[in-house]
Design an enzyme around this catalytic site. Structure first.
Site, PDB file in Angstrom:
ATOM      1  N   SER A 692       8.526  -2.584   1.470  1.00 50.56           N
ATOM      2  CA  SER A 692       9.591  -1.875   2.186  1.00 50.56           C
ATOM      3  C   SER A 692       9.542  -2.076   3.687  1.00 50.56           C
ATOM      4  CB  SER A 692       9.531  -0.376   1.873  1.00 50.56           C
ATOM      5  OG  SER A 692       9.727  -0.152   0.488  1.00 50.56           O
ATOM      6  N   LYS A 735      12.990   8.572   1.579  1.00 54.49           N
ATOM      7  CA  LYS A 735      12.976   7.952   2.905  1.00 54.49           C
ATOM      8  C   LYS A 735      14.077   8.513   3.794  1.00 54.49           C
ATOM      9  CE  LYS A 735      10.996   3.643   1.114  1.00 54.49           C
ATOM     10  NZ  LYS A 735      11.224   2.215   0.834  1.00 54.49           N
TER      11      LYS A 735
END
Length: 809
Positions: A692, A735
């Protein structure tokens, strides 16, 4: 007219007929029988002793008014010997058989039966052969007479013709109606003698079997009586020794086993162990082992069920109120988590409509403090089932779940059987807490044991090592909790229905504090509900500056501090007046101390080369800073921050992308060969890995080498390829919530993650600007400032318009 063999003349047709329900009359024999049917009573009222009548057997004894088709074709002419009236209005009739009769027709039913028939001719055959067969039958009957009774012995001594002798022996044997009719129907004398001899041998064999069975019964009764006497003597000795309660406890144990509703296999095992227990003295160690085992069997819920309110009712009318009650209970206990509640309601709806349930395994996955365990309690309360919690954190022995075999000293069942005993029903809610914290040792893998427990196809016959009996877990509602699913094996994850809980928004946390946490802590501290008031602004500051979490656990601790401070003032109050506390933003340092968190995004991104990324962790989403620096050198790349292999490869790929697109970005490739680059991710004590951070590393390097700062209000996530394509990643909801908590207003996400934005609460989406990209050029355009900065001689960065980042000229 024909003359009958026993004297008398064959009556004219039609003649009176008396049907027999059971049995048969043989020529040359006499019987006495009760007569009660209305037609038979009418017949006997109309005849006298010496009269000749027909006797024939019914095919079905249950027929009250037989017709011709209900009577056998062959009967007997009989002489009435005596007719006597009895007390109940019927008769007792004595008759003597004369000759076999062939029934041809039934001509009258009322007031009694009249029939037509004739004498049945007998076939003598070989007279010598008949005499030999009769002599052999006589000898055999004389020999076996004592075994079958004195009546047969008397008949064996009678002198009669061979055919009549066969009838006498057949009548004396007392056979079934079917066999008697078989002999009566045999008109050939030789075969009749052979048939009677065969039936005689069969009767002797049955008599021997009966005697043996009677002997076995008498022997068993004698043993039982002897055992009963011995037990009574043992009880008397125990009473003298002070152990008289042992027998009462055994009786109580036997009663509990009878009431437990054990399956066939468990019942057989319990009976066998009970017999062993009764034969062992209480002082022996094995006595206590067997008794403990039987008590476990008696205490388990083999058939008991809790009447669930949310399921197992198949009527349509009941489905609405029941599911509404479940939804209301979930809303009452938990704020937000709409997706989780919907999944639970869908599960309960299927459970209701399916009737008999199968084992269901829900897995609530998410960071600490988001309410996974309390959701399990809410499910139990809403469905009306008891909740049993099994903590799996740190369990590293398979026997903890499956139990120990009884060959070990101190063996006991595993935690699953313990939970079923505690629940007292076979359909509880079993909460398997911290399933991702299981360990492994040389004693086996507990995770492998869970494969059977959590498999709907196998757990209906789950066998604990201690019980060694199949126990049905197919009606249990298993609820697992986990922080990080990546530690679970693929087979175990395949058995779980995973429900992800990412965390709460700020508004949801404020609502949870108002409706749940504050009333709960005030009650725990024995403080009046109106004694503490907190403004919304103060709660917002607590969330921003004193907590940084996906759940509300730390928020609960901060509220506990406020309650303790108020409790101290209440305890010190001497005038009897209860003090009240009003908490605003300015009061927080007094009660909670200095703020522990602050927004450092703007400070970190004041210079080029620093980018803000978004990361997923087992405790929720978080922001991640990636810092880069350049220095004179030979073109080497240094990577620090305890990064995993995937993040190191992302860093190398980022440098390759920058070099291959140097002209577009505005980077001097020749200068790169004279400088070393350093990539660092702070919090070096924490291991970090994953794809990520690829986009963030690309952006940080581009910012450093191009001199363009990364916007301080922007965070990003995504995986990147060498060609600059942005690939989707997971954990988007966690997130985005982390970015919102950190005060970031712009988020860059991969284009293919657009569908994941539906999971983000609407109030969060409304406060964020989400930029969807599928190429690094789009990321650079959205994340970097348009104006580049140039390094001075001292190495600090100066804006090209002549101002440094601090605003000084």
């Amino acid at each position: 007219m024909s003359q009958l063999r026993g004297g008398g003349v064959v009556p004219r047709s039609p003649f009176p007929l008396l049907p027999l329900r059971t049995g048969a009359l043989f020529p040359g024999t006499s019987i006495t029988l009760p007569v009660g049917r209305s037609r038979s009573v009418a017949l006997l009222a109309d005849i006298k002793a010496g009269a000749i009548i027909g006797i024939v057997a019914q095919r079905d004894p249950r027929v009250e008014d037989p017709g011709r088709e209900d009577l056998h074709d062959l009967g007997v002419f009989a002489r009435v010997v005596d007719v006597a009236r009895v007390a109940n209005g019927g008769y007792r009739l004595t008759i003597e058989g004369l000759d076999r009769m062939v029934l041809t027709a039934l001509v009258q039913h009322d007031p009694y039966w009249l029939a037509e028939g004739s004498i049945a001719p007998e076939y003598a055959g070989d007279a010598e052969e008949a005499r030999v067969l009769a002599a052999s039958l006589r000898e055999r009957a004389r020999e076996l007479g004592p075994q079958l009774g004195s009546n047969l012995a008397d008949v064996a001594a009678a002198k009669a013709e061979p055919g009549v002798y066969a009838d006498l022996i057949a009548a004396a044997l007392g056979m079934s109606t079917e066999k008697e009719l078989q002999v009566l129907s045999e008109l050939r004398i030789g075969p009749r003698l052979a048939l009677v001899a065969e039936l005689l041998n069969e009767a002797v064999h049955l008599a021997e079997l009966k005697r043996k069975a009677d002997a076995d019964v008498r022997k068993e009764l004698g043993k039982n009586q002897r055992d009963a006497i011995l037990r009574e003597q043992i009880r008397a000795l125990q009473r003298q020794l002070g152990d008289g309660d042992e027998e009462d406890e055994l009786s109580n144990l036997r009663r509990r086993l009878d009431e437990a509703g054990l399956p066939e296999e468990a019942r057989a095992t319990a009976d066998r162990e009970l017999r062993r227990l009764e034969s062992i003295a209480p002082q022996q160690a094995e006595h206590h082992v067997i008794r403990t085992y039987l008590e476990w069997i008696a205490d388990l819920p083999w058939t008991q069920r809790a009447p669930a309110r949310g399921g197992e009712q198949r009527t349509q009318a009941a489905s609405g109120p029941d599911l509404d009650a479940v939804a209301a209970k979930l809303d009452e206990d938990h704020r937000g988590l709409e997706d989780v509640k919907r999944r639970i309601l869908e599960h309960m709806a299927v459970l209701k409509l399916a009737g008999k349930t199968r084992a269901t395994i829900l897995c609530l996955a998410g960071p600490p403090g988001v309410g996974k365990t309390s959701l399990g309690q809410s499910i139990a309360d809403a469905t009306g089932r008891p909740l049993v919690r099994i903590s799996l954190g740190g369990v590293h022995d398979e026997s903890e779940l499956r139990g120990h075999r009884r060959t070990y000293v101190g063996a006991l069942p595993g935690r699953v059987i313990h939970a079923m005993k505690k629940a007292k029903v076979k359909n509880p809610v079993v909460l398997l807490d911290e399933i991702d914290k299981l360990g492994t040792s040389y004693r086996g893998s507990p995770e492998a044991a869970l494969l059977e427990i959590l498999d709907p196809e196998q757990n209906k016959t789950f066998q604990d090592h201690y019980l060694e009996l199949p126990f049905d877990l197919s009606e249990v509602l298993f609820v697992c909790t986990a922080n990080d699913l990546s530690t679970l094996s693929a087979p175990l994850r395949d058995r779980l229905e995973i429900i992800e809980i990412s965390g709460y928004t700020a508004d949801e946390k404020v609502a949870i504090a108002r409706s749940h946490l504050i009333p709960k802590h005030l009650k725990e501290h024995a403080i009046d509900p109106g004694a503490l008031t907190i403004t919304d602004a103060a709660l917002g500051v607590i969330l921003r500056d004193y907590t940084r979490e996906a759940g509300v656990r730390q928020l609960g601790r901060e509220l506990t501090k406020l309650c303790r401070a108020l409790a101290l003032e209440v305890a010190r109050a001497s005038d009897g007046k209860l003090p009240r506390m009003h908490v605003d933003v300015d009061d927080l340092p007094k009660y909670l101390g200095k703020a522990r968190f602050f927004s450092e995004v703007a400070e970190r991104t004041q210079v080029p080369g620093v980018a803000t990324g978004l990361a997923w962790t087992p405790v929720g989403g978080d922001i991640l800073f990636i810092e880069t620096s350049r220095m004179p050198g030979k073109g080497r790349l240094e990577i620090t921050g305890q990064l995993g292999d995937v993040m190191k490869e992302s860093a190398k790929a980022a440098l390759t992308y920058v070099r291959s697109h140097a002209e577009q970005i505005g980077v001097d490739v020749a200068q790169l060969e004279q400088e070393d680059l350093h990539i660092h991710v702070p919090a070096g004590g924490v291991p970090k890995d994953g794809p990520s951070a690829g986009v963030t590393m690309f952006t940080a390097l581009t910012s450093l080498l191009s001199g363009r700062k990364v916007r301080s209000d922007t965070a990003m996530t995504g995986e990147c390829t060498l060609r600059g394509r942005v690939l989707p990643v997971g954990g988007i909801k966690s997130k985005v919530l982390a970015a919102h908590r950190a005060g970031i207003s712009r988020v860059i996400l991969p284009q293919k993650n657009a569908r994941d934005l539906e999971d983000v609460p609407k109030e969060v989406r409304d406060q964020l600007t989400v930029i969807l990209v599928d190429d690094m050029s789009q990321v650079i355009a959205a994340a970097l400032d348009a104006t580049p900065m140039t390094p001075t001689v001292g190495g600090s960065m100066i804006d090209r318009d002549g101002l440094d980042p601090t605003g000084a000229t």
